[in-house]
Design a protein around this motif. Structure first.
Motif, mmCIF file in Angstrom:
data_model
loop_
_atom_site.group_PDB
_atom_site.id
_atom_site.type_symbol
_atom_site.label_atom_id
_atom_site.label_comp_id
_atom_site.label_asym_id
_atom_site.label_seq_id
_atom_site.Cartn_x
_atom_site.Cartn_y
_atom_site.Cartn_z
ATOM 1 N N ILE A 61 -71.621 6.953 122.095
ATOM 2 C CA ILE A 61 -72.915 6.300 122.266
ATOM 3 C C ILE A 61 -73.399 6.396 123.718
ATOM 4 C CG2 ILE A 61 -71.982 3.965 122.630
ATOM 5 C CD1 ILE A 61 -75.129 4.861 120.585
ATOM 6 N N HIS A 62 -72.486 6.305 124.662
ATOM 7 C CA HIS A 62 -72.874 6.406 126.075
ATOM 8 C C HIS A 62 -73.411 7.810 126.359
ATOM 9 C CE1 HIS A 62 -71.815 5.537 130.544
ATOM 10 N NE2 HIS A 62 -72.837 6.343 130.436
ATOM 11 N N ARG A 63 -72.705 8.820 125.863
ATOM 12 C CA ARG A 63 -73.131 10.203 126.069
ATOM 13 C C ARG A 63 -74.503 10.430 125.430
ATOM 14 N NH1 ARG A 63 -73.233 14.564 123.362
ATOM 15 N NH2 ARG A 63 -72.258 13.603 121.560
ATOM 16 N N SER A 64 -74.684 9.940 124.212
ATOM 17 C CA SER A 64 -75.970 10.081 123.518
ATOM 18 C C SER A 64 -77.091 9.372 124.271
ATOM 19 C CB SER A 64 -75.885 9.514 122.104
ATOM 20 O OG SER A 64 -75.077 10.323 121.301
ATOM 21 N N ASN A 65 -76.806 8.189 124.786
ATOM 22 C CA ASN A 65 -77.823 7.448 125.533
ATOM 23 C C ASN A 65 -78.226 8.184 126.808
ATOM 24 O OD1 ASN A 65 -77.988 5.394 123.663
ATOM 25 N ND2 ASN A 65 -76.582 4.048 124.761
ATOM 26 N N LEU A 66 -77.268 8.795 127.490
ATOM 27 C CA LEU A 66 -77.595 9.565 128.692
ATOM 28 C C LEU A 66 -78.541 10.705 128.350
ATOM 29 C CD1 LEU A 66 -74.120 9.754 130.455
ATOM 30 C CD2 LEU A 66 -76.121 8.491 131.248
ATOM 31 N N ILE A 67 -78.217 11.464 127.327
ATOM 32 C CA ILE A 67 -79.064 12.583 126.910
ATOM 33 C C ILE A 67 -80.442 12.073 126.506
ATOM 34 C CG2 ILE A 67 -79.362 14.415 125.187
ATOM 35 C CD1 ILE A 67 -76.215 14.545 125.154
ATOM 36 N N GLY A 68 -80.467 10.956 125.788
ATOM 37 C CA GLY A 68 -81.727 10.374 125.363
ATOM 38 C C GLY A 68 -82.625 9.958 126.517
ATOM 39 N N MET A 69 -82.025 9.707 127.667
ATOM 40 C CA MET A 69 -82.796 9.348 128.866
ATOM 41 C C MET A 69 -83.024 10.554 129.781
ATOM 42 S SD MET A 69 -83.542 6.228 128.445
ATOM 43 C CE MET A 69 -84.174 5.819 130.034
ATOM 44 N N GLY A 70 -82.570 11.736 129.353
ATOM 45 C CA GLY A 70 -82.766 12.940 130.153
ATOM 46 C C GLY A 70 -81.759 13.102 131.271
ATOM 47 N N VAL A 71 -80.605 12.438 131.145
ATOM 48 C CA VAL A 71 -79.535 12.524 132.150
ATOM 49 C C VAL A 71 -78.440 13.441 131.615
ATOM 50 C CG1 VAL A 71 -77.812 11.222 133.460
ATOM 51 C CG2 VAL A 71 -80.061 10.221 133.037
ATOM 52 N N LEU A 72 -78.005 14.381 132.427
ATOM 53 C CA LEU A 72 -77.009 15.368 132.016
ATOM 54 C C LEU A 72 -75.597 14.784 132.058
ATOM 55 C CD1 LEU A 72 -76.473 18.356 131.265
ATOM 56 C CD2 LEU A 72 -76.256 18.814 133.714
ATOM 57 N N PRO A 73 -74.900 14.692 130.912
ATOM 58 C CA PRO A 73 -73.519 14.209 130.919
ATOM 59 C C PRO A 73 -72.554 15.364 131.223
ATOM 60 C CG PRO A 73 -74.260 14.469 128.661
ATOM 61 C CD PRO A 73 -75.405 14.872 129.552
ATOM 62 N N LEU A 74 -71.795 15.208 132.280
ATOM 63 C CA LEU A 74 -70.794 16.201 132.680
ATOM 64 C C LEU A 74 -69.424 15.546 132.668
ATOM 65 C CD1 LEU A 74 -72.609 17.813 135.750
ATOM 66 C CD2 LEU A 74 -72.514 18.674 133.399
ATOM 67 N N GLN A 75 -68.419 16.318 132.277
ATOM 68 C CA GLN A 75 -67.071 15.782 132.196
ATOM 69 C C GLN A 75 -66.155 16.611 133.094
ATOM 70 O OE1 GLN A 75 -65.935 14.971 128.185
ATOM 71 N NE2 GLN A 75 -63.760 15.039 128.645
ATOM 72 N N PHE A 76 -65.319 15.899 133.871
ATOM 73 C CA PHE A 76 -64.327 16.595 134.680
ATOM 74 C C PHE A 76 -63.447 17.431 133.765
ATOM 75 C CE2 PHE A 76 -65.034 12.884 137.534
ATOM 76 C CZ PHE A 76 -65.341 13.580 138.692
ATOM 77 N N ASN A 77 -62.978 18.557 134.263
ATOM 78 C CA ASN A 77 -62.067 19.394 133.491
ATOM 79 C C ASN A 77 -60.726 18.685 133.325
ATOM 80 O OD1 ASN A 77 -63.732 21.654 132.998
ATOM 81 N ND2 ASN A 77 -63.428 22.328 135.104
ATOM 82 N N GLU A 78 -59.978 19.098 132.327
ATOM 83 C CA GLU A 78 -58.668 18.520 132.038
ATOM 84 C C GLU A 78 -57.822 18.453 133.308
ATOM 85 O OE1 GLU A 78 -56.013 16.808 129.425
ATOM 86 O OE2 GLU A 78 -57.919 17.672 128.807
#
Length: 105
Positions: free
Chosen positions: A12-29
């Motif tokens: 839900i957090h990731r979806s909300n970021l996208i919904g607000m036009g914010v790019l969700p990035l995740q650190f690599n393993e």
């Protein structure tokens, strides 16, 4: 805020970021802010995001973090736009802009 870099995202957090036009990035393993020496006062530059404009979603982007003292850290981060619909929302700047443009077109 144009992007958020995290170790992981709740759906839900990731979806909300996208919904607000914010790019969700995740650190690599195996990476995180601490291991990369990031303190939170850096200015970030992200390259490779423009692929989204051509309809492709990049798997990774390059990130440069520069501290106020001039120290630079370079690393890659995983783009967490997981569906074509999410890519459309992000490309338009969020869900509201996507819907407004759809109504006008």
């Amino acid at each position: 805020v144009r992007a958020v870099i995290a170790e992981s995202f709740e759906r839900i957090h990731r979806s909300n970021l996208i919904g607000m036009g914010v790019l969700p990035l995740q650190f690599n393993e195996g990476e995180n802010a601490s291991l990369l020496g990031l303190k939170g006062d850096e200015t970030f530059s992200i390259t490779g995001v423009t692929e989204l404009n051509s309809g492709r979603t990049p798997k990774n982007v390059d990130v440069i973090a520069e501290s106020p003292e001039g120290n630079r850290r370079e690393f890659s981060a995983r783009v967490r736009i997981d569906t074509p619909g999410e890519a459309d929302y992000y490309r338009h700047g969020g869900i509201m802009q996507y819907v407004l443009r759809s109504l006008i077109a």
